[in-house]
Design a protein around this motif. Structure first.
Motif, PDB file in Angstrom:
ATOM      1  N   GLN A  45       0.827  -1.208   0.000  1.00 41.77           N
ATOM      2  CA  GLN A  45       0.000   0.000   0.000  1.00 41.77           C
ATOM      3  C   GLN A  45       0.866   1.266   0.000  1.00 41.77           C
ATOM      4  OE1 GLN A  45      -0.626  -2.730   2.134  1.00 41.77           O
ATOM      5  NE2 GLN A  45      -2.054  -3.395   0.545  1.00 41.77           N
ATOM      6  N   THR A  46       1.941   1.244   0.764  1.00 42.05           N
ATOM      7  CA  THR A  46       2.868   2.382   0.760  1.00 42.05           C
ATOM      8  C   THR A  46       3.553   2.510  -0.592  1.00 42.05           C
ATOM      9  OG1 THR A  46       3.268   2.197   3.136  1.00 42.05           O
ATOM     10  CG2 THR A  46       4.912   3.378   1.850  1.00 42.05           C
ATOM     11  N   ILE A 239      -3.741  -9.510   8.440  1.00 46.58           N
ATOM     12  CA  ILE A 239      -4.455  -8.826   7.359  1.00 46.58           C
ATOM     13  C   ILE A 239      -3.528  -7.772   6.755  1.00 46.58           C
ATOM     14  CG2 ILE A 239      -6.767  -9.237   8.277  1.00 46.58           C
ATOM     15  CD1 ILE A 239      -6.725  -6.358   9.368  1.00 46.58           C
ATOM     16  N   GLU A 240      -3.694  -7.545   5.473  1.00 46.64           N
ATOM     17  CA  GLU A 240      -2.862  -6.542   4.805  1.00 46.64           C
ATOM     18  C   GLU A 240      -3.531  -5.174   4.826  1.00 46.64           C
ATOM     19  OE1 GLU A 240      -0.114  -7.676   1.491  1.00 46.64           O
ATOM     20  OE2 GLU A 240      -1.561  -6.494   0.340  1.00 46.64           O
ATOM     21  N   GLY A 262       3.338  -4.801  11.548  1.00 41.25           N
ATOM     22  CA  GLY A 262       4.731  -4.965  11.172  1.00 41.25           C
ATOM     23  C   GLY A 262       5.461  -3.641  11.024  1.00 41.25           C
ATOM     24  N   ALA A 263       6.761  -3.740  10.822  1.00 34.45           N
ATOM     25  CA  ALA A 263       7.630  -2.562  10.823  1.00 34.45           C
ATOM     26  C   ALA A 263       7.474  -1.684   9.586  1.00 34.45           C
ATOM     27  CB  ALA A 263       9.082  -2.994  10.951  1.00 34.45           C
ATOM     28  N   SER A 264       6.734  -2.166   8.583  1.00 37.59           N
ATOM     29  CA  SER A 264       6.504  -1.355   7.374  1.00 37.59           C
ATOM     30  C   SER A 264       5.064  -0.863   7.258  1.00 37.59           C
ATOM     31  CB  SER A 264       6.859  -2.165   6.120  1.00 37.59           C
ATOM     32  OG  SER A 264       8.235  -2.456   6.078  1.00 37.59           O
ATOM     33  N   THR A 265       4.244  -1.138   8.262  1.00 39.64           N
ATOM     34  CA  THR A 265       2.818  -0.785   8.197  1.00 39.64           C
ATOM     35  C   THR A 265       2.606   0.676   8.582  1.00 39.64           C
ATOM     36  OG1 THR A 265       2.280  -3.065   8.837  1.00 39.64           O
ATOM     37  CG2 THR A 265       0.510  -1.430   8.969  1.00 39.64           C
TER      38      THR A 265
END
Length: 280
Positions: A45-46, A239-240, A262-265
């Motif tokens: 998403q990012t 979930i994403e 997570g660390a990228s969310t």
């Protein structure tokens, strides 16, 4: 509607990811031609938002006019040299903790140690890091694969993929310490931020009816948090995006729900997930 939602304080982006994304956003404002070599971080998403702003993701090295950003997970030493030899402006956004791993591998190799990495050999971070030891390296996932270590080597240097569970690394180390015939060098390359995420998520999972872990399906640290929580609470789900809550077919009414990420969310995904939970 859920009776109570418990959000982990540590949920969401780490400093390395935040710096990589903010740097990319700054470059996209300043320049027209901005690229990343590989996905900048492991959050689709990012990446989609950055692509909408003009970022182009390269899956192979090309001599581009403009700026090429090196992804947070790092790249191989050969790819680094190739990038630096072309006409592009190179911005290295390799996470500082991953850089520490790369430097540790390089130092061990140069000092005659056979390098043992505890981690996933398919992960981009490990693919990049192992290149600093050429072929003098063994990669294992956990203690069960320790027999893959060459028996003839007497100098062993041990490091870890930055995001694996602490216990997986130290179990390997403790086993190696019992082998008297080897000279052992241990360099702790684990990420404290990830470790804190794992500990807090597991503690929350113990006390809730349902545990949600938000993060990209391609995010290793998110999957690891999910696995650790599921060992404690069978009603753990990764979930994403917030849209996937309905796909779980779970009745959240009067339930206590725990949330980690997570660390990228990014923060906006966490917020939208909570907003959606308040409506189901």
């Amino acid at each position: 509607m859920a009776k109570k939602i418990i959000l982990a304080d540590s949920a969401g982006v780490c400093f390395g990811v935040e710096k990589a994304v903010s740097t990319a956003e700054e470059k996209l404002v300043q320049e027209q031609n901005v690229f990343s070599y590989g996905p900048l971080i492991h959050n689709p998403q990012t990446i989609e938002k950055l692509e909408n702003k003009g970022l182009k993701v390269l899956d192979k090295i090309e001599n581009k006019k403009g700026t090429i950003i090196i992804r947070a997970h790092g790249i191989t030493i050969d790819d680094q040299k190739t990038l630096e030899s072309n006409d592009s402006n190179i911005v290295d956004m390799t996470c500082p903790i991953v850089k520490k791993l790369q430097f540790a591998v390089k130092s061990l190799y140069e000092n005659g140690f056979h390098v043992l990495i505890v981690g996933d050999h398919k992960h981009p971070e490990i693919i990049g890091a192992k290149s600093y030891a050429k072929d003098d390296i063994t990669i294992i996932r956990d203690l069960n694969q320790l027999d893959q270590l060459p028996k003839e080597r007497r100098k062993i240097g041990v490091v870890a993929q930055t995001t694996i569970p602490v216990e997986d690394f130290w179990k390997v180390v403790e086993k190696l310490k019992k082998i008297e015939q080897i000279e052992l060098k241990i360099i702790d390359t684990l990420c404290d931020d990830i470790h804190n995420k794992q500990i807090e998520a597991v503690e929350i999972a113990k006390d809730v009816d349902i545990m949600l872990v938000i993060g990209g399906k391609n995010s290793s640290n998110t999957k690891e948090i999910t696995k650790m929580c599921k060992d404690i609470n069978s009603e753990t789900h990764q979930i994403e995006t917030f849209d996937q809550i309905s796909d779980l077919n779970i009745n959240f009414k009067d339930k206590v729900v725990g949330i980690s990420a997570g660390a990228s969310t990014p923060p906006w995904l966490i917020k939208k997930t909570i907003d959606n939970l308040m409506m189901v």
